[in-house]
Write a protein that holds these residues in place. Structure first.
Motif, PDB file in Angstrom:
ATOM      1  N   ARG A  55       0.824  -1.204   0.000  1.00 13.39           N
ATOM      2  CA  ARG A  55       0.000   0.000   0.000  1.00 13.39           C
ATOM      3  C   ARG A  55       0.861   1.258   0.000  1.00 13.39           C
ATOM      4  O   ARG A  55       0.582   2.222  -0.691  1.00 13.39           O
ATOM      5  CB  ARG A  55      -0.928  -0.016   1.226  1.00 13.39           C
ATOM      6  N   TRP A  56       1.954   1.229   0.790  1.00 17.36           N
ATOM      7  CA  TRP A  56       2.873   2.375   0.819  1.00 17.36           C
ATOM      8  C   TRP A  56       3.496   2.586  -0.548  1.00 17.36           C
ATOM      9  O   TRP A  56       3.580   3.717  -1.039  1.00 17.36           O
ATOM     10  CB  TRP A  56       3.970   2.144   1.853  1.00 17.36           C
ATOM     11  N   LEU A  57       3.948   1.493  -1.175  1.00 22.27           N
ATOM     12  CA  LEU A  57       4.580   1.614  -2.483  1.00 22.27           C
ATOM     13  C   LEU A  57       3.599   2.149  -3.517  1.00 22.27           C
ATOM     14  O   LEU A  57       3.967   2.925  -4.399  1.00 22.27           O
ATOM     15  CB  LEU A  57       5.120   0.249  -2.931  1.00 22.27           C
ATOM     16  N   GLU A  84       7.037   4.823  -9.959  1.00 27.01           N
ATOM     17  CA  GLU A  84       7.680   5.141 -11.234  1.00 27.01           C
ATOM     18  C   GLU A  84       9.194   5.068 -11.096  1.00 27.01           C
ATOM     19  O   GLU A  84       9.889   4.539 -11.986  1.00 27.01           O
ATOM     20  CB  GLU A  84       7.257   6.533 -11.686  1.00 27.01           C
ATOM     21  N   ILE A  85       9.716   5.568  -9.981  1.00 23.30           N
ATOM     22  CA  ILE A  85      11.161   5.534  -9.761  1.00 23.30           C
ATOM     23  C   ILE A  85      11.644   4.108  -9.590  1.00 23.30           C
ATOM     24  O   ILE A  85      12.605   3.668 -10.240  1.00 23.30           O
ATOM     25  CB  ILE A  85      11.527   6.377  -8.518  1.00 23.30           C
ATOM     26  N   VAL A  86      10.973   3.348  -8.715  1.00 15.08           N
ATOM     27  CA  VAL A  86      11.388   1.975  -8.442  1.00 15.08           C
ATOM     28  C   VAL A  86      11.257   1.105  -9.690  1.00 15.08           C
ATOM     29  O   VAL A  86      12.136   0.289  -9.995  1.00 15.08           O
ATOM     30  CB  VAL A  86      10.561   1.385  -7.282  1.00 15.08           C
ATOM     31  N   GLY A  87      10.166   1.281 -10.429  1.00 19.76           N
ATOM     32  CA  GLY A  87       9.988   0.502 -11.653  1.00 19.76           C
ATOM     33  C   GLY A  87      11.087   0.749 -12.658  1.00 19.76           C
ATOM     34  O   GLY A  87      11.579  -0.187 -13.310  1.00 19.76           O
ATOM     35  N   ASN A  88      11.512   2.008 -12.789  1.00 22.45           N
ATOM     36  CA  ASN A  88      12.583   2.327 -13.724  1.00 22.45           C
ATOM     37  C   ASN A  88      13.941   1.818 -13.244  1.00 22.45           C
ATOM     38  O   ASN A  88      14.790   1.448 -14.049  1.00 22.45           O
ATOM     39  CB  ASN A  88      12.632   3.837 -13.965  1.00 22.45           C
ATOM     40  N   VAL A 128       9.407  -7.502 -12.925  1.00 20.01           N
ATOM     41  CA  VAL A 128       8.944  -6.783 -11.729  1.00 20.01           C
ATOM     42  C   VAL A 128       8.768  -5.298 -12.041  1.00 20.01           C
ATOM     43  O   VAL A 128       7.757  -4.681 -11.690  1.00 20.01           O
ATOM     44  CB  VAL A 128       9.937  -6.971 -10.560  1.00 20.01           C
ATOM     45  N   GLY A 129       9.759  -4.710 -12.723  1.00 23.27           N
ATOM     46  CA  GLY A 129       9.659  -3.311 -13.100  1.00 23.27           C
ATOM     47  C   GLY A 129       8.494  -3.045 -14.039  1.00 23.27           C
ATOM     48  O   GLY A 129       7.801  -2.022 -13.908  1.00 23.27           O
ATOM     49  N   ASN A 130       8.243  -3.961 -14.965  1.00 22.46           N
ATOM     50  CA  ASN A 130       7.134  -3.803 -15.895  1.00 22.46           C
ATOM     51  C   ASN A 130       5.799  -3.770 -15.168  1.00 22.46           C
ATOM     52  O   ASN A 130       4.913  -2.971 -15.502  1.00 22.46           O
ATOM     53  CB  ASN A 130       7.116  -4.956 -16.909  1.00 22.46           C
ATOM     54  N   ALA A 131       5.633  -4.638 -14.179  1.00 26.02           N
ATOM     55  CA  ALA A 131       4.377  -4.688 -13.428  1.00 26.02           C
ATOM     56  C   ALA A 131       4.129  -3.363 -12.696  1.00 26.02           C
ATOM     57  O   ALA A 131       2.997  -2.865 -12.664  1.00 26.02           O
ATOM     58  CB  ALA A 131       4.407  -5.852 -12.435  1.00 26.02           C
ATOM     59  N   LEU A 132       5.178  -2.791 -12.122  1.00 31.00           N
ATOM     60  CA  LEU A 132       5.034  -1.509 -11.430  1.00 31.00           C
ATOM     61  C   LEU A 132       4.694  -0.382 -12.403  1.00 31.00           C
ATOM     62  O   LEU A 132       3.792   0.433 -12.148  1.00 31.00           O
ATOM     63  CB  LEU A 132       6.324  -1.173 -10.684  1.00 31.00           C
ATOM     64  N   LEU A 133       5.407  -0.330 -13.527  1.00 27.74           N
ATOM     65  CA  LEU A 133       5.203   0.767 -14.473  1.00 27.74           C
ATOM     66  C   LEU A 133       3.859   0.677 -15.178  1.00 27.74           C
ATOM     67  O   LEU A 133       3.317   1.699 -15.620  1.00 27.74           O
ATOM     68  CB  LEU A 133       6.338   0.785 -15.493  1.00 27.74           C
ATOM     69  N   TYR A 150       5.745  12.720 -16.869  1.00 22.58           N
ATOM     70  CA  TYR A 150       6.401  11.567 -16.262  1.00 22.58           C
ATOM     71  C   TYR A 150       7.913  11.826 -16.237  1.00 22.58           C
ATOM     72  O   TYR A 150       8.696  11.275 -17.017  1.00 22.58           O
ATOM     73  CB  TYR A 150       6.077  10.290 -17.052  1.00 22.58           C
ATOM     74  N   TYR A 151       8.326  12.656 -15.297  1.00 20.40           N
ATOM     75  CA  TYR A 151       9.699  13.147 -15.288  1.00 20.40           C
ATOM     76  C   TYR A 151      10.713  12.070 -14.912  1.00 20.40           C
ATOM     77  O   TYR A 151      11.816  12.027 -15.469  1.00 20.40           O
ATOM     78  CB  TYR A 151       9.808  14.339 -14.332  1.00 20.40           C
ATOM     79  N   ALA A 152      10.370  11.208 -13.966  1.00 20.12           N
ATOM     80  CA  ALA A 152      11.293  10.144 -13.572  1.00 20.12           C
ATOM     81  C   ALA A 152      11.582   9.224 -14.750  1.00 20.12           C
ATOM     82  O   ALA A 152      12.730   8.852 -15.014  1.00 20.12           O
ATOM     83  CB  ALA A 152      10.733   9.350 -12.389  1.00 20.12           C
ATOM     84  N   SER A 153      10.534   8.860 -15.481  1.00 19.99           N
ATOM     85  CA  SER A 153      10.723   7.986 -16.640  1.00 19.99           C
ATOM     86  C   SER A 153      11.475   8.708 -17.753  1.00 19.99           C
ATOM     87  O   SER A 153      12.300   8.114 -18.450  1.00 19.99           O
ATOM     88  CB  SER A 153       9.364   7.493 -17.165  1.00 19.99           C
ATOM     89  N   GLY A 154      11.202  10.022 -17.931  1.00 18.90           N
ATOM     90  CA  GLY A 154      11.917  10.787 -18.946  1.00 18.90           C
ATOM     91  C   GLY A 154      13.402  10.856 -18.660  1.00 18.90           C
ATOM     92  O   GLY A 154      14.240  10.676 -19.549  1.00 18.90           O
ATOM     93  N   LEU A 155      13.748  11.118 -17.386  1.00 18.72           N
ATOM     94  CA  LEU A 155      15.158  11.142 -17.005  1.00 18.72           C
ATOM     95  C   LEU A 155      15.794   9.770 -17.179  1.00 18.72           C
ATOM     96  O   LEU A 155      16.945   9.655 -17.623  1.00 18.72           O
ATOM     97  CB  LEU A 155      15.287  11.609 -15.558  1.00 18.72           C
TER      98      LEU A 155
END
Length: 227
Positions: free
Chosen positions: A5-7, A23-27, A50-55, A185-190
């Motif tokens: 829930r926190w994530l 978004e950060i953790v997924g990337n 795992v990253g795909n599921a988050l994003l 989506y700045y985290a993903s852009g970076l």
């Protein structure tokens, strides 16, 4: 459950911009997966899943009521595609894993496959653009379609062991950076900027690896190195 829930809800606020930690953790998982791919390690595939599921939850902002109420259908859809193709890549690399832990021998795709990849990239983008627009994807929709199609082809090329798959990722990153920044989506852009540099490095590493494997058998034939 509290961790999940926190994530799901956690946010990073920078000035007037809000970034989901998902978004950060997924990337970060995506970058770790790319590192595994460059080193030709099987573990890169499940880490990427795992990253795909988050994003997937991030890019359906309007559906999951995130701070960015924007749906990037191509970005969200490609996470599902990544998972499906990654399962194939995971299986293929496990089958070809060698004693030193590497999973597949890099090889050039060849002229015919390169032409087919180029046609598929342009044709897939043209075919998906009206579909994504009808579904309400973020403009410019063709960029979303380009990213989806290129990601599919690059992931398939990685599973096959084609060196050229790194260059397809470069083409995806060039279009992806302005689209993601424009959608907030700045985290993903970076991360796409980081990916761009990383994919060029990966291309050089795989190309050199392919060259060494061509030189060593020839040297062995001449008796210069032991077989």
């Amino acid at each position: 459950m509290n961790v999940i829930r926190w994530l799901f809800d956690a946010q990073l606020v920078i000035g007037d911009q809000t970034i989901l930690w998902r978004e950060i953790v997924g990337n970060v998982f995506g970058l770790a997966s790319a590192l595994g791919g460059m080193r030709r390690r099987v573990w890169g595939w499940p880490v990427g899943i795992v990253g795909n599921a988050l994003l997937f939850t991030v890019f359906l902002g309007a559906v999951f009521e995130t701070p960015h109420p924007v749906n990037l259908l191509g970005q969200a859809g490609r996470q599902i595609m990544f998972i499906v193709v990654s399962i194939y890549g995971w299986w293929r690399w496990r089958q070809s894993r060698t004693d030193d832990g590497t999973a597949i021998e890099p090889r050039w795709a060849g002229a015919r496959s390169r032409i087919l990849l180029a046609v598929a990239l342009v044709g897939g983008t043209a075919a998906l653009t009206p579909l994504f627009r009808a579904l309400g994807s973020y403009e410019p929709v063709w960029a979303d379609a380009w990213i989806f199609t290129g990601s599919l082809l690059a992931t398939y090329g990685m599973a096959k062991g084609w060196v050229e798959f790194w260059l397809i990722w470069v083409a995806v990153d060039i279009v992806g950076v302005p689209l993601l920044f424009g959608a907030g989506y700045y985290a993903s852009g970076l991360m796409y900027i980081v990916y761009g540099a990383f994919t060029l490095t990966g291309f050089v590493v795989w190309a050199r690896g392919r060259s060494r494997r061509r030189i060593q058998p020839a040297a062995a034939d001449l008796g210069l190195i032991p077989r």
